[in-house]
Scaffold this active site. Structure first.
Site, PDB file in Angstrom:
ATOM      1  CG  ASN A  15      -1.883   1.132   1.258  1.00  0.00           C
ATOM      2  OD1 ASN A  15      -1.870   1.983   0.361  1.00  0.00           O
ATOM      3  ND2 ASN A  15      -2.735   1.161   2.262  1.00  0.00           N
ATOM      4  CE  LYS A  22       0.084   2.563   6.499  1.00  0.00           C
ATOM      5  NZ  LYS A  22      -1.291   3.039   6.400  1.00  0.00           N
ATOM      6  NE  ARG A  99      -6.592   0.847   0.212  1.00  0.00           N
ATOM      7  CZ  ARG A  99      -6.984   1.353   1.356  1.00  0.00           C
ATOM      8  NH1 ARG A  99      -6.140   1.428   2.356  1.00  0.00           N
ATOM      9  NH2 ARG A  99      -8.201   1.776   1.512  1.00  0.00           N
ATOM     10  CG  HIS A 188     -13.606   2.421   3.115  1.00  0.00           C
ATOM     11  ND1 HIS A 188     -14.490   3.331   3.639  1.00  0.00           N
ATOM     12  CD2 HIS A 188     -12.386   2.783   3.529  1.00  0.00           C
ATOM     13  CE1 HIS A 188     -13.827   4.234   4.344  1.00  0.00           C
ATOM     14  NE2 HIS A 188     -12.532   3.924   4.287  1.00  0.00           N
ATOM     15  CG  ASN A 219      -8.758   8.069  11.248  1.00  0.00           C
ATOM     16  OD1 ASN A 219      -9.231   8.577  12.264  1.00  0.00           O
ATOM     17  ND2 ASN A 219      -7.574   7.484  11.221  1.00  0.00           N
ATOM     18  NE  ARG A 249     -11.961  12.111   3.372  1.00  0.00           N
ATOM     19  CZ  ARG A 249     -11.570  10.842   3.476  1.00  0.00           C
ATOM     20  NH1 ARG A 249     -12.385   9.920   3.957  1.00  0.00           N
ATOM     21  NH2 ARG A 249     -10.373  10.502   3.077  1.00  0.00           N
ATOM     22  CG  ASP A 291      -8.552   9.258  17.915  1.00  0.00           C
ATOM     23  OD1 ASP A 291      -7.523   8.878  17.340  1.00  0.00           O
ATOM     24  OD2 ASP A 291      -9.228   8.527  18.665  1.00  0.00           O
ATOM     25  NE  ARG A 293      -7.964   5.754  19.813  1.00  0.00           N
ATOM     26  CZ  ARG A 293      -7.029   5.182  19.089  1.00  0.00           C
ATOM     27  NH1 ARG A 293      -6.438   4.106  19.527  1.00  0.00           N
ATOM     28  NH2 ARG A 293      -6.659   5.674  17.937  1.00  0.00           N
ATOM     29  CD  GLU A 392      -9.131  -1.744   4.093  1.00  0.00           C
ATOM     30  OE1 GLU A 392      -8.856  -1.301   5.222  1.00  0.00           O
ATOM     31  OE2 GLU A 392      -9.343  -1.017   3.113  1.00  0.00           O
TER      32      GLU A 392
HETATM   33  P1  ADP Z   1      -8.301   4.471   8.964  1.00  0.00           P
HETATM   34  O1  ADP Z   1      -9.549   4.934   8.286  1.00  0.00           O
HETATM   35  O2  ADP Z   1      -7.240   5.534   9.035  1.00  0.00           O
HETATM   36  O3  ADP Z   1      -7.803   3.119   8.531  1.00  0.00           O
HETATM   37  P2  ADP Z   1      -8.996   3.112  11.430  1.00  0.00           P
HETATM   38  O4  ADP Z   1      -9.871   2.094  10.800  1.00  0.00           O
HETATM   39  O5  ADP Z   1      -7.710   2.679  12.023  1.00  0.00           O
HETATM   40  O6  ADP Z   1      -8.747   4.348  10.496  1.00  0.00           O
HETATM   41  O7  ADP Z   1      -9.874   3.833  12.568  1.00  0.00           O
HETATM   42  C1  ADP Z   1      -9.409   4.886  13.324  1.00  0.00           C
HETATM   43  C2  ADP Z   1     -10.498   5.306  14.277  1.00  0.00           C
HETATM   44  O8  ADP Z   1     -10.784   4.204  15.138  1.00  0.00           O
HETATM   45  C3  ADP Z   1     -10.140   6.485  15.146  1.00  0.00           C
HETATM   46  O9  ADP Z   1     -11.242   7.387  15.232  1.00  0.00           O
HETATM   47  C4  ADP Z   1      -9.918   5.848  16.502  1.00  0.00           C
HETATM   48  O10 ADP Z   1     -10.239   6.702  17.542  1.00  0.00           O
HETATM   49  C5  ADP Z   1     -10.896   4.694  16.452  1.00  0.00           C
HETATM   50  N1  ADP Z   1     -10.527   3.693  17.465  1.00  0.00           N
HETATM   51  C6  ADP Z   1      -9.487   2.836  17.436  1.00  0.00           C
HETATM   52  N2  ADP Z   1      -9.452   2.120  18.597  1.00  0.00           N
HETATM   53  C7  ADP Z   1     -10.495   2.548  19.356  1.00  0.00           C
HETATM   54  C8  ADP Z   1     -11.008   2.212  20.635  1.00  0.00           C
HETATM   55  N3  ADP Z   1     -10.428   1.282  21.364  1.00  0.00           N
HETATM   56  N4  ADP Z   1     -12.116   2.857  21.063  1.00  0.00           N
HETATM   57  C9  ADP Z   1     -12.700   3.800  20.322  1.00  0.00           C
HETATM   58  N5  ADP Z   1     -12.278   4.163  19.109  1.00  0.00           N
HETATM   59  C10 ADP Z   1     -11.190   3.546  18.621  1.00  0.00           C
END
Ligand code: ADP
Length: 406
Positions: A15, A22, A99, A188, A219, A249, A291, A293, A392
């Site tokens: 990727n 990656k 990818r 996706h 994200n 976004r 984020d 979290r 993926e």
């Molecule tokens: P990307 O689209 O960049 O691949 P990911 O699928 O890794 O993103 O998702 C990232 C999101 O997942 C972030 O908003 C992150 O806060 C959330 N996330 C990851 N672990 C946790 C968790 N334990 N609790 C809540 N949200 C989480």
């Protein structure tokens, strides 16, 4: 009946981003991941290689990688190094899967790369300006460093190409579709495909009978309405900006917001940055990040703005789940995946609590305990809701294996 024993064994998945590459290496005999890692800050004077053999320690080295080709050479050295490399010789790698973000209308399926395919990827540069150019650079680096090894392009848009016209056409003059390819593509796709195939096995249904709503929430987030195992509609559009509220976004807004702001002096570039990078949870959550979290933490600490953002996030998802339920007529269940869908029981609860009208009821204990594992999280008398961790890279490896074994 004729049995064909494929000679393909090890598949490398790449990727390639604008300054990163990656990688993951799979043994397709048992789909085991042998190692993974990345090269970061390609082109800068502080590039770095991360290498982690499965079961071994994660290592990180400073490397000279001014180009993707140099970065790829470091990856190949790490994989074959005598101390803890996972293969002895590069000749063990039978194919490389890449990818690629945007396949435009040219690709409904992954393809073996040749000059025509590279031209088609180039033609999609304006549709995927941030991703398609480095995706192609990654392919060219592999062609140069691993001569004769087949490269397969797996498109993020590919799985969505089964959408009917009623889903993918925008109600704007059709010559814009014909001239520029302006339509809904969806993204996706590799994740939605992996989730759909896994769902067919956990729901114990043939793919062709499976109607589900897949929710890839990370994200970047998107939903897909899956009808008979194929995409009938999805929330992202010409670009990944359409649809759900995401980390940075906006998702859907009245397009008139753009010309209103243009008249106030915003340039096309500023509007692009505003809606793609400065909106979403970042803009409305009051946490300073996009984020989930951080958002959950703020909601739990009683932050009112964060609560509004969480409500907006859930509302938009429920809006689309309701719409897709109506479009599909009947569904076998709903599946959550992606960083948020797999890990955030709080986000899943916020969404599912709003879906009681569709016969959805969580098993609260199972939902709270599920973080990153394959699990049914709904109550026994509910329409089934599952968490299916996406993969993926494995999906790209499977597609690559399938294409080069044909
Ligand atoms: P990307 O689209 O960049 O691949 P990911 O699928 O890794 O993103 O998702 C990232 C999101 O997942 C972030 O908003 C992150 O806060 C959330 N996330 C990851 N672990 C946790 C968790 N334990 N609790 C809540 N949200 C989480």
């Amino acid at each position: 009946m004729e049995f064909y024993m494929s000679a393909v064994d090890k598949v490398l998945v790449i990727n390639s981003g604008s300054s990163s590459l990656k990688y993951m290496l799979f043994n397709m005999k048992d789909e085991a991941m042998l190692c993974k890692g990345l090269v970061e800050r390609i082109g800068a004077d502080n590039a770095n290689l991360v290498y982690q053999p499965t079961g071994g320690e994660k290592q990180s080295f400073a490397v000279n990688a001014l180009t993707h080709g140099e970065a790829f050479e470091h990856v190949l050295k790490a994989i074959t190094n005598t101390k803890d490399g996972v293969i002895k010789d590069l000749s063990e790698i039978d194919a490389v899967g890449h990818r690629v973000l945007h396949g435009g209308m040219a690709f409904t399926e992954p393809v073996k790369v040749n000059e025509d395919v590279k031209d088609a990827i180039r033609k999609c540069f304006d549709l995927g300006p941030l991703h398609n150019p480095p995706n192609l650079t990654g392919i060219e680096a592999c062609e140069e460093k691993m001569k004769g090894v087949p490269n397969v392009a797996v498109f993020d848009t590919g799985f969505h190409m089964t959408m009917p016209e009623e889903s993918y056409l925008y109600a704007i003059p059709l010559d814009l579709y014909e001239k520029y390819g302006i339509r809904k593509y969806g993204f996706h796709g590799t994740s939605h495909k992996y989730i759909t195939e896994t769902a067919a096995s956990v729901f114990n249904k043939p793919l062709s009978d499976l109607n589900i709503i897949t929710c890839h929430l990370g994200n970047g987030s998107s939903l897909a309405a899956i009808k008979g195992g194929k995409v009938f509609d999805t929330t992202m559009g010409l670009t990944p900006l359409q649809g759900l509220i995401m980390g940075t976004r906006s998702g859907d807004v009245d397009p008139a917001v753009c010309f209103f702001l243009a008249k106030k002096g915003y340039s096309a570039e500023e509007l692009d940055t505003l809606l793609n990078k400065k909106s979403g949870l970042l803009a409305v959550g009051g946490t300073g990040t996009g984020d989930m979290r951080d958002l959950c933490e703020a909601v739990n600490a009683g932050n009112k703005q964060a609560k509004i953002a969480m409500d907006m996030f859930s509302h938009r998802i429920v809006f689309y789940i309701g719409a897709y339920y109506a479009l599909l007529g009947k569904i076998d269940g709903i599946v959550f995946s992606g960083g948020i869908g797999e890990n955030s029981d709080q986000a899943r609860k916020a969404i599912c609590d709003r879906l009681a009208g569709l016969g959805i009821k969580l098993d609260e204990a199972k939902n709270s305990a599920t973080h990153g594992s394959l699990e049914k999280i709904s109550a026994d008398d509910s329409l089934p809701v599952w968490v299916i961790p996406t993969n993926e890279e494995l999906m790209i490896a499977r597609e690559t294996y399938r294409i080069v074994s044909e």
